[in-house]
Design a protein around this motif. Structure first.
Motif, PDB file in Angstrom:
ATOM      1  N   ASP A 139       1.977   6.515  -6.854  1.00  0.00           N
ATOM      2  CA  ASP A 139       0.810   7.424  -7.190  1.00  0.00           C
ATOM      3  C   ASP A 139       1.070   8.879  -6.893  1.00  0.00           C
ATOM      4  OD1 ASP A 139      -2.101   7.243  -8.136  1.00  0.00           O
ATOM      5  OD2 ASP A 139      -2.459   8.260  -6.142  1.00  0.00           O
ATOM      6  N   MET A 161       0.706  -1.311  -0.093  1.00  0.00           N
ATOM      7  CA  MET A 161      -0.032   0.071   0.028  1.00  0.00           C
ATOM      8  C   MET A 161       1.003   1.297  -0.078  1.00  0.00           C
ATOM      9  SD  MET A 161      -2.548   1.123   3.094  1.00  0.00           S
ATOM     10  CE  MET A 161      -1.104   1.720   4.171  1.00  0.00           C
ATOM     11  N   PHE A 163     -11.249  -1.036  -0.287  1.00  0.00           N
ATOM     12  CA  PHE A 163      -9.990  -0.604   0.265  1.00  0.00           C
ATOM     13  C   PHE A 163      -9.913  -0.213   1.801  1.00  0.00           C
ATOM     14  CE2 PHE A 163      -6.776   2.589   1.273  1.00  0.00           C
ATOM     15  CZ  PHE A 163      -5.628   2.069   0.995  1.00  0.00           C
ATOM     16  N   ASP A 190     -16.168   1.391  -1.408  1.00  0.00           N
ATOM     17  CA  ASP A 190     -14.592   0.834  -1.785  1.00  0.00           C
ATOM     18  C   ASP A 190     -14.172  -0.117  -0.872  1.00  0.00           C
ATOM     19  OD1 ASP A 190     -11.722   0.943  -2.477  1.00  0.00           O
ATOM     20  OD2 ASP A 190     -11.701   2.862  -3.129  1.00  0.00           O
ATOM     21  N   GLU A 214       2.112   1.741  -3.310  1.00  0.00           N
ATOM     22  CA  GLU A 214       1.331   2.163  -4.288  1.00  0.00           C
ATOM     23  C   GLU A 214       1.078   3.804  -4.097  1.00  0.00           C
ATOM     24  OE1 GLU A 214      -2.396   0.026  -4.061  1.00  0.00           O
ATOM     25  OE2 GLU A 214      -3.294   1.465  -5.360  1.00  0.00           O
ATOM     26  N   ILE A 215       1.071   4.149  -2.886  1.00  0.00           N
ATOM     27  CA  ILE A 215       0.986   5.602  -2.634  1.00  0.00           C
ATOM     28  C   ILE A 215       1.969   6.369  -2.999  1.00  0.00           C
ATOM     29  CG2 ILE A 215       0.866   7.430  -0.711  1.00  0.00           C
ATOM     30  CD1 ILE A 215      -0.699   5.434   1.070  1.00  0.00           C
ATOM     31  N   LEU A 235       0.829   9.265   6.630  1.00  0.00           N
ATOM     32  CA  LEU A 235      -0.343   8.603   6.698  1.00  0.00           C
ATOM     33  C   LEU A 235      -0.820   8.422   8.048  1.00  0.00           C
ATOM     34  CD1 LEU A 235      -2.156   7.270   4.602  1.00  0.00           C
ATOM     35  CD2 LEU A 235      -0.638   4.986   5.105  1.00  0.00           C
ATOM     36  N   LEU A 248      -7.406   0.714   5.115  1.00  0.00           N
ATOM     37  CA  LEU A 248      -6.075   1.176   5.484  1.00  0.00           C
ATOM     38  C   LEU A 248      -5.240   0.250   6.200  1.00  0.00           C
ATOM     39  CD1 LEU A 248      -4.526   3.883   4.866  1.00  0.00           C
ATOM     40  CD2 LEU A 248      -5.079   4.629   7.358  1.00  0.00           C
ATOM     41  N   LYS A 307      -5.684  10.812  -0.604  1.00  0.00           N
ATOM     42  CA  LYS A 307      -6.565  10.175  -1.429  1.00  0.00           C
ATOM     43  C   LYS A 307      -6.865   8.698  -0.866  1.00  0.00           C
ATOM     44  CE  LYS A 307      -5.766   8.253  -5.768  1.00  0.00           C
ATOM     45  NZ  LYS A 307      -5.093   8.357  -7.350  1.00  0.00           N
ATOM     46  N   PHE A 308      -5.802   8.373  -0.211  1.00  0.00           N
ATOM     47  CA  PHE A 308      -6.005   6.914   0.399  1.00  0.00           C
ATOM     48  C   PHE A 308      -7.026   6.834   1.630  1.00  0.00           C
ATOM     49  CE2 PHE A 308      -2.742   6.665  -2.959  1.00  0.00           C
ATOM     50  CZ  PHE A 308      -2.854   5.378  -3.519  1.00  0.00           C
ATOM     51  N   LYS A 318     -10.349   6.821   0.273  1.00  0.00           N
ATOM     52  CA  LYS A 318     -10.444   5.653  -0.278  1.00  0.00           C
ATOM     53  C   LYS A 318     -10.905   4.531   1.034  1.00  0.00           C
ATOM     54  CE  LYS A 318      -7.951   3.077  -3.395  1.00  0.00           C
ATOM     55  NZ  LYS A 318      -8.733   2.754  -4.273  1.00  0.00           N
ATOM     56  N   ALA A 319     -10.348   4.705   2.092  1.00  0.00           N
ATOM     57  CA  ALA A 319     -10.320   3.757   3.271  1.00  0.00           C
ATOM     58  C   ALA A 319     -11.644   4.212   3.880  1.00  0.00           C
ATOM     59  CB  ALA A 319      -9.186   3.929   4.039  1.00  0.00           C
TER      60      ALA A 319
END
Ligand code: CMC
Length: 428
Positions: free
Chosen positions: A282, A275, A300, A298, A278-279, A344, A302, A288-289, A292-293
């Motif tokens: 991206d 993850m 996804f 979604d 990916e962040i 994060l 965390l 954004k993540f 999503k969490a």
């Protein structure tokens, strides 16, 4: 403290004893419920409110963020003891004397060869096989080379089975890594301590001298101590349930390895790093993540956040975060992934969604960053967790067998079809 609980069903009252643990935890003993009520059971999917056993190994208080093994605080154990010392404590109940420790270590070393025929099994795996699948299979395969059942009434038999497994499991784990990387299989070096030996088994290559870095060894030691036991989690409950049928130690541990693999449990450490990568790829947009969490449409989540029991900070996460900082400083390392993780965490902890649900970083959030700094590839992260958790699985299996616990066999509430008449193909 209460000493009884009363349940009323359809106007009839039933009384149940209340048990109090040594840390004042309260449990209603409902073992007589079904018999007394002629068929009523409790329903508790995911066992969120169900104690499956009494245990003397690990105490954790999820609200206060406390974790102790055999009464010793995890913070003290990680600083003052070695992995193998804690393993002895967890398995046998007391810290070893120097003589007991030396014997334990020597006995483990004397079993560190794995039957060469295991290599024939390894040859059958595709090289791309995930190391957790390989480890689970090979642990089970050990049964074939050690066919005698452990006499649980014999202290010596139990001890021998335990030192055998502690010796051979890291060899198998290192082999799972080496076949994955196309490296020749390596053997134990009995001149080394347990953790240094794991490192050389994984990383030593025939063409170069292998130099151990004491800072890295200590970091791995500390990290694996943090994973040694965590009371009745998914994989440990699996080990206890598999073992409750009188299945052998190796077979029960193999079941535990499989349970650990999932991304909601031990597999989370691999998922966290993927993850974070990916962040990074991206562009590093943490918000954004986080969004999503939080989005219920979604799937996804965390990864590395949240815990079934800790509704406050996971004390292991606190220690690991500090250990990661120290390791990076000591080795003069810099990893942008660590910065993303910290950012994060900071954003999530300030977010109402995570605060309301009491979601904090767990043991898996920072552990992968340390493994990465030590050169452990991402697909091996959960295998490292398994090496760390092995003493806990063994201790819980031993306790369960020695207590003579009954076979684990939950009930269910049937919600399927009632009796119907069979229809032939023509009638369907
Ligand atoms: N990201 C976003 N939302 C989450 C997360 C997360 N990581 N974890 C829980 N939630 C939400 C969940 O959607 C639910 O929301 P709502 O009440 O609106 O439906 C609420 O928080 C409660 O979650 P739950 O799934 O009912 O809690 P649980 O106790 O059944 O699950 C957990 C615990 C660890 C499986 C879960 O928090 C999770 O999936 N975390 C991510 C995976 C992870 O890091 N696992 C490692 C656990 S620690 C080490 C180990 O066990 O090996």
């Amino acid at each position: 403290m209460p000493n009884k609980a009363i349940l009323e069903i359809d106007g009839k009252k039933y009384e149940f004893p209340v048990l109090i643990g040594t840390e004042n935890e309260v449990a209603i003993d409902i073992s007589s419920l079904r018999g007394a009520t002629k068929g009523v059971i409790t329903l508790d999917p995911g066992f969120k409110n169900t104690g499956s056993c009494e245990s003397k190994i690990t105490f954790l208080d999820g609200e206060k963020g406390i974790l102790r093994h055999r009464g010793y605080a995890i913070e003290e154990l990680t600083k003052k003891a070695s992995f193998l010392e804690v393993a002895y404590l967890v398995i046998f109940g007391e810290l070893p004397t120097k003589a007991e420790f030396n014997k334990f270590e020597d006995d483990i070393k004397s079993h560190s060869m794995v039957n060469e025929e295991v290599k024939n099994i390894i040859d059958g795996f595709p090289k791309i096989a995930h190391p957790m699948g390989v480890l689970s299979s090979l642990t089970s395969a050990l049964t074939a080379f050690n066919p005698g059942t452990v006499n649980v009434n014999s202290k010596e038999d139990m001890y021998q089975a335990i030192v055998r497994l502690l010796a051979k499991f890291p060899v198998l784990a290192s082999w799972a890594h080496r076949i994955n990387k196309g490296l020749p299989l390596n053997y134990s070096d009995n001149s080394l301590d347990y953790i240094s030996n794991i490192m050389q088994m994984m990383f030593k290559i025939p063409t170069e001298e292998f130099k151990l870095n004491p800072i890295a060894v200590r970091a791995l030691d500390e990290l694996l101590i943090l994973h040694e036991d965590h009371e009745q989690n998914c994989s440990t409950s699996t080990v206890r349930i598999a073992g409750s049928s009188a299945a052998g130690l190796f077979a029960s541990i193999s079941a535990g390895v499989s349970a650990l693999w999932g991304p909601l449990h031990g597999g989370a450490n691999q998922a966290v790093l993927e993850m974070l990568e990916e962040i990074q790829k991206d562009g590093g947009d943490v918000d954004k993540f986080i969004n999503k969490a939080k989005d219920k449409n979604d799937p996804f989540r965390l990864m590395g956040f949240g815990h079934r029991v800790y509704k406050n900070f996971d004390p292991r996460a606190r220690i690991i975060k500090k250990a990661a900082d120290e390791l990076f400083q000591d080795l003069n390392l810099n990893d942008p992934i660590l910065d993303i993780a910290k950012h994060l965490e900071e954003v999530a902890l300030k977010d109402e969604y995570f605060a309301e649900r009491k979601l904090y970083p767990n043991v898996d959030f920072y552990s992968g960053i340390i493994y990465r700094a030590l050169g452990v590839p991402v697909e091996m992260f959960t295998v490292m967790f398994a090496i760390g958790r092995l003493p806990g699985w063994i201790a819980q299996w031993k306790e369960m067998r020695e207590n003579g616990e009954p076979i684990g066999r939950p009930r269910q509430l049937y919600t399927g079809e009632t009796l119907r008449t069979f229809k032939s193909f023509e009638e369907r």
